[in-house]
Design an enzyme around this catalytic site. Structure first.
Site, short mmCIF file in Angstrom:
data_model
loop_
_atom_site.label_atom_id
_atom_site.label_comp_id
_atom_site.label_asym_id
_atom_site.label_seq_id
_atom_site.Cartn_x
_atom_site.Cartn_y
_atom_site.Cartn_z
N HIS A 1 33.94 -5.24 18.18
CA HIS A 1 35.28 -4.92 17.67
C HIS A 1 36.27 -5.91 18.28
O HIS A 1 36.25 -6.15 19.49
CB HIS A 1 35.70 -3.51 18.07
CG HIS A 1 34.89 -2.43 17.45
ND1 HIS A 1 34.31 -1.41 18.18
CD2 HIS A 1 34.57 -2.17 16.16
CE1 HIS A 1 33.68 -0.59 17.37
NE2 HIS A 1 33.81 -1.03 16.14
N HIS B 1 36.90 -6.33 12.23
CA HIS B 1 38.33 -6.08 12.01
C HIS B 1 39.14 -7.37 12.15
O HIS B 1 39.69 -7.86 11.18
CB HIS B 1 38.89 -4.98 12.92
CG HIS B 1 38.21 -3.68 12.78
ND1 HIS B 1 38.17 -2.99 11.59
CD2 HIS B 1 37.53 -2.92 13.68
CE1 HIS B 1 37.48 -1.87 11.76
NE2 HIS B 1 37.08 -1.81 13.01
N ASP C 1 32.62 1.09 7.92
CA ASP C 1 33.10 1.52 9.23
C ASP C 1 33.08 3.04 9.38
O ASP C 1 32.04 3.64 9.57
CB ASP C 1 34.48 0.94 9.48
CG ASP C 1 34.96 1.10 10.92
OD1 ASP C 1 34.20 1.62 11.74
OD2 ASP C 1 36.09 0.71 11.22
#
Length: 424
Positions: free
Chosen positions: A220, A257, A308
């Site tokens: 992430h 992301h 996700d």
């Protein structure tokens, strides 16, 4: 087996009347302009879709976190409540149903970002990989491939605060514990074992480089502005810069992301060959913000897509959201072609499956038939289906040459019933 598609996405464009031959789970011949013959596949036939970022247990939260305004951080507390309840048996049941839902949506491979490792108090199960083995079995029984991205998760903040509460089941005490536990995981016909660094919040800087040679490696990155601010306060740099200092970025690494990046961050991702996995439906569900998708693509950063937290499981929605979010951010249209979006939606290489994601001789025989007769797709040019179709338009799915969805139904699971039972 021989299949016939009136329309098929081959070599980056729609071809007509395509004969497709399959043997031993691989494409052995792909012939546009054929005369017919073989089992017909309706509508537009696409390569199998790749869901590059999944947290299977988050599916239990769908529709259950909208009763107050909240934030990412209040949503996380709800997520922890779900995480505290699962054991290997219940996680298998939930994940099998979720992967079945993915199969119905045309997904033939999933990257499972897995950090739910131990008992709720942090003590290992008798099989220290019981939860990981549950996920591997769930994917097998749902008929799809999986890359288990077993995750290093050691701290609860950039400042090194220890894990507390349900977070204790995420941790292995240190890198040595993680390496020891994951040494018991093995690749198989349907599974690859990868690795993940949860984030710069969860892995101290001194340990970041320890997984740099584990491929594929996911993490992430800059999902929240607060993460950037904390990293700047503690390390004097952005999370991307910190990862670069420790040798984490590179062609085998995918940053998930990458929403709040500086220009220098984009340059570092580009020059190192690092990929980015965008998860637009989760990013909007959690009010994370809109990432710099076009800027990343223009810099040569490979893009993939993930569902996700599974606010929806629909790679068509994820793909077109990449374009539509850019329109909202810039007040202009036409940032991505249909071909670019489908390339991101079929990016199996980001999960270590370089031999999938194309309808081409020698590749894995994954096929997804999308109807051109629904209320959403009737009258649509096949080349523009990514801008019109939804998961409900998927009629047939083959994974490694095996039919796992037939006429809109999973061949092995009653998926809605399995989801209801697992989430009850």
């Amino acid at each position: 087996m021989r299949y016939f598609a009136e329309h098929a996405w081959v070599a980056g464009r729609v071809e007509r009347d395509v004969a497709i031959e399959v043997a031993d789970g691989r494409f052995t011949a792909v012939t546009p302009g054929a005369a017919g013959g073989g089992t017909p596949l309706p509508g537009l036939v696409l390569p199998g879709l790749a869901n590059a970022h999944s947290h299977a247990f988050h599916r239990a939260l769908r529709g259950r976190t909208h009763d107050d305004r909240g934030s990412f951080w209040t949503w996380r507390e709800r997520m922890y409540e779900v995480a505290a309840r699962l054991d290997p048996d219940s996680y298998y049941a939930l994940a099998r149903a979720v992967y079945g839902e993915m199969a119905l949506a045309g997904i033939t491979c999933v990257g499972e970002f897995h950090y739910l490792h131990h008992n709720p108090d942090g003590t290992p199960y008798a099989d220290p990989n019981a939860m990981g083995h549950a996920l591997l079995a769930a994917a097998r029984d749902a008929g799809i491939r999986i890359t288990l991205l077993d995750t290093l998760y050691l701290t609860s903040g950039v400042d090194g605060r220890p894990l507390e509460g349900v977070q204790r089941r995420f941790g292995d005490g240190g890198p040595d514990g993680w390496f020891s536990r994951t040494s018991g995981l093995r690749d198989s016909a349907h599974a690859r074992i990868g690795a993940a660094l949860h984030s710069v919040r969860a892995v101290p800087a001194d340990f970041l480089g320890g997984l740099a040679d584990r491929q594929p490696l996911h993490l992430h990155l800059s999902e929240q502005r607060a993460e950037n601010e904390q990293c700047l306060a503690v390390h004097g740099c952005t999370p991307t810069e910190l990862l670069h200092r420790h040798g984490v970025l590179g062609p085998g690494t995918t940053a998930v992301h990458a929403t709040h990046l500086t220009g220098k961050d984009v340059d570092l991702l580009s020059t190192t060959g690092t990929g980015v996995c965008l998860c637009p439906t989760t990013e909007r569900d959690l009010a994370d913000g809109i990432g710099p998708a076009r800027r990343l693509a223009d810099a040569g950063v490979p893009l993939s897509l993930g569902s996700d937290s599974h606010a929806v499981i629909d790679l068509f929605e994820e793909a077109r959201a990449v374009e539509l979010d850019e329109r909202l951010a810039t007040e202009r249209r036409g940032h991505f072609t249909a071909g670019e979006l489908l390339t991101a939606a079929t990016a199996h290489a980001s999960l270590g499956w370089d031999d999938a994601g194309e309808i081409a001789v020698g590749k894995r025989a994954d096929l997804v038939a999308v109807t051109l007769d629904s209320v959403r797709t009737a009258g649509v040019d096949p080349s523009g289906v990514v801008f019109a179709a939804t998961n409900a338009d998927v009629t047939h799915v083959l994974a490694d040459g095996r039919l796992i969805v037939d006429d809109g139904r999973h061949t092995a699971l009653d998926v809605p019933a399995a989801l209801r039972e697992a989430i009850a």
